[in-house]
Design a protein around this motif. Structure first.
Motif, PDB file in Angstrom:
ATOM      1  N   VAL A 138      -3.484  13.132  -4.780  1.00 23.41           N
ATOM      2  CA  VAL A 138      -3.284  11.746  -4.352  1.00 23.41           C
ATOM      3  C   VAL A 138      -3.091  11.668  -2.838  1.00 23.41           C
ATOM      4  O   VAL A 138      -3.669  10.801  -2.174  1.00 23.41           O
ATOM      5  CB  VAL A 138      -2.089  11.118  -5.105  1.00 23.41           C
ATOM      6  CG1 VAL A 138      -1.780   9.723  -4.579  1.00 23.41           C
ATOM      7  CG2 VAL A 138      -2.371  11.080  -6.595  1.00 23.41           C
ATOM      8  N   GLU A 196       0.827  -1.213   0.000  1.00 19.84           N
ATOM      9  CA  GLU A 196       0.000   0.000   0.000  1.00 19.84           C
ATOM     10  C   GLU A 196       0.855   1.254   0.000  1.00 19.84           C
ATOM     11  O   GLU A 196       0.565   2.212  -0.724  1.00 19.84           O
ATOM     12  CB  GLU A 196      -0.935   0.008   1.208  1.00 19.84           C
ATOM     13  CG  GLU A 196      -2.079  -0.968   1.108  1.00 19.84           C
ATOM     14  CD  GLU A 196      -2.963  -0.976   2.336  1.00 19.84           C
ATOM     15  OE1 GLU A 196      -2.858  -0.047   3.164  1.00 19.84           O
ATOM     16  OE2 GLU A 196      -3.758  -1.911   2.464  1.00 19.84           O
ATOM     17  N   ARG A 240      -5.553   9.684  -0.232  1.00 21.28           N
ATOM     18  CA  ARG A 240      -5.066   8.665   0.706  1.00 21.28           C
ATOM     19  C   ARG A 240      -5.498   9.002   2.124  1.00 21.28           C
ATOM     20  O   ARG A 240      -6.001   8.143   2.855  1.00 21.28           O
ATOM     21  CB  ARG A 240      -3.552   8.560   0.627  1.00 21.28           C
ATOM     22  CG  ARG A 240      -3.008   7.529   1.593  1.00 21.28           C
ATOM     23  CD  ARG A 240      -1.515   7.452   1.569  1.00 21.28           C
ATOM     24  NE  ARG A 240      -1.074   6.359   2.411  1.00 21.28           N
ATOM     25  CZ  ARG A 240       0.177   6.114   2.677  1.00 21.28           C
ATOM     26  NH1 ARG A 240       1.125   6.873   2.152  1.00 21.28           N
ATOM     27  NH2 ARG A 240       0.509   5.112   3.454  1.00 21.28           N
ATOM     28  N   HIS A 260       2.041   6.626  -6.798  1.00 21.75           N
ATOM     29  CA  HIS A 260       0.879   7.294  -7.381  1.00 21.75           C
ATOM     30  C   HIS A 260       0.917   8.802  -7.086  1.00 21.75           C
ATOM     31  O   HIS A 260       0.312   9.592  -7.798  1.00 21.75           O
ATOM     32  CB  HIS A 260      -0.402   6.660  -6.846  1.00 21.75           C
ATOM     33  CG  HIS A 260      -1.647   7.072  -7.556  1.00 21.75           C
ATOM     34  ND1 HIS A 260      -1.686   7.404  -8.906  1.00 21.75           N
ATOM     35  CD2 HIS A 260      -2.913   7.202  -7.120  1.00 21.75           C
ATOM     36  CE1 HIS A 260      -2.922   7.722  -9.247  1.00 21.75           C
ATOM     37  NE2 HIS A 260      -3.688   7.615  -8.175  1.00 21.75           N
ATOM     38  N   TRP A 273       0.794   4.150  -2.964  1.00 17.82           N
ATOM     39  CA  TRP A 273       0.479   5.561  -2.739  1.00 17.82           C
ATOM     40  C   TRP A 273       1.677   6.469  -3.019  1.00 17.82           C
ATOM     41  O   TRP A 273       1.519   7.561  -3.549  1.00 17.82           O
ATOM     42  CB  TRP A 273      -0.047   5.793  -1.327  1.00 17.82           C
ATOM     43  CG  TRP A 273      -1.444   5.290  -1.161  1.00 17.82           C
ATOM     44  CD1 TRP A 273      -1.849   4.197  -0.462  1.00 17.82           C
ATOM     45  CD2 TRP A 273      -2.640   5.872  -1.718  1.00 17.82           C
ATOM     46  NE1 TRP A 273      -3.219   4.056  -0.556  1.00 17.82           N
ATOM     47  CE2 TRP A 273      -3.728   5.069  -1.318  1.00 17.82           C
ATOM     48  CE3 TRP A 273      -2.895   6.976  -2.519  1.00 17.82           C
ATOM     49  CZ2 TRP A 273      -5.048   5.350  -1.675  1.00 17.82           C
ATOM     50  CZ3 TRP A 273      -4.199   7.253  -2.879  1.00 17.82           C
ATOM     51  CH2 TRP A 273      -5.260   6.449  -2.454  1.00 17.82           C
TER      52      TRP A 273
END
Length: 164
Positions: A77, A14, A81, A21, A18
């Motif tokens: 982003v 994860e 998140r 991204h 993130w």
């Protein structure tokens, strides 16, 4: 920002997702791929459709971790998140999630127009989807207060160290 997992394999996965991204190229091309996707539907171009779907799938990890996140595209982003980590979801009748709910019929309109090869409807629907989505992302940036940082971005560094 801490990963939502316990720091094991899933947490590392994860965090990597993130972090990569958050690269402005990832966020920017993800926004711009939607018109290409709609064009592929409109033109009935199977190769472009498949390539677009493949790009959408790999986009969040295609680009490297950015050195800086103090730009608008990275903040989109990072805010998403944080928003999701806080359990706020993406759909609901509360603002700003209601924007994503309102985007459902606009998306159906865009797809139906592209499928029926109606250029004005396809264009208006596509623009509508993009405007509403950017409205939602802008709202969550404001609500979370995410600012991003330069090369010593503690948000990404903390997530990496916690996930290791």
């Amino acid at each position: 920002m801490e990963p939502t997992s316990d720091g094991g394999f899933r947490g590392r996965l994860e965090a990597t997702f993130w972090e990569r991204h958050a690269n402005p190229w990832s966020a920017g091309t993800r926004i711009l791929v939607y018109p290409v996707f709609m064009y592929a539907i409109y033109k009935r171009d199977a190769k472009l459709f498949a390539a677009t779907l493949a790009f959408i799938a790999v986009n969040p990890v295609l680009f490297p971790r950015p050195e800086r996140t103090d730009n608008y595209l990275s903040r989109i982003v990072l805010a998403e998140r944080e928003w999701l980590d806080e359990g706020k979801g993406t759909m609901g009748l509360d603002y700003p999630n209601v924007l994503n709910v309102l985007n459902i019929p606009v998306t159906f309109y865009a797809f139906a127009s592209a499928f029926r090869r109606k250029p004005v409807g396809t264009l208006l629907g596509t623009l509508g989807v993009m405007v509403i989505k950017l409205w939602w992302t802008d709202a969550i940036i404001r609500k979370t207060g995410v600012t991003g940082e330069g090369p010593s971005d503690s948000t990404l560094s903390e997530a990496t160290s916690l996930a290791e």
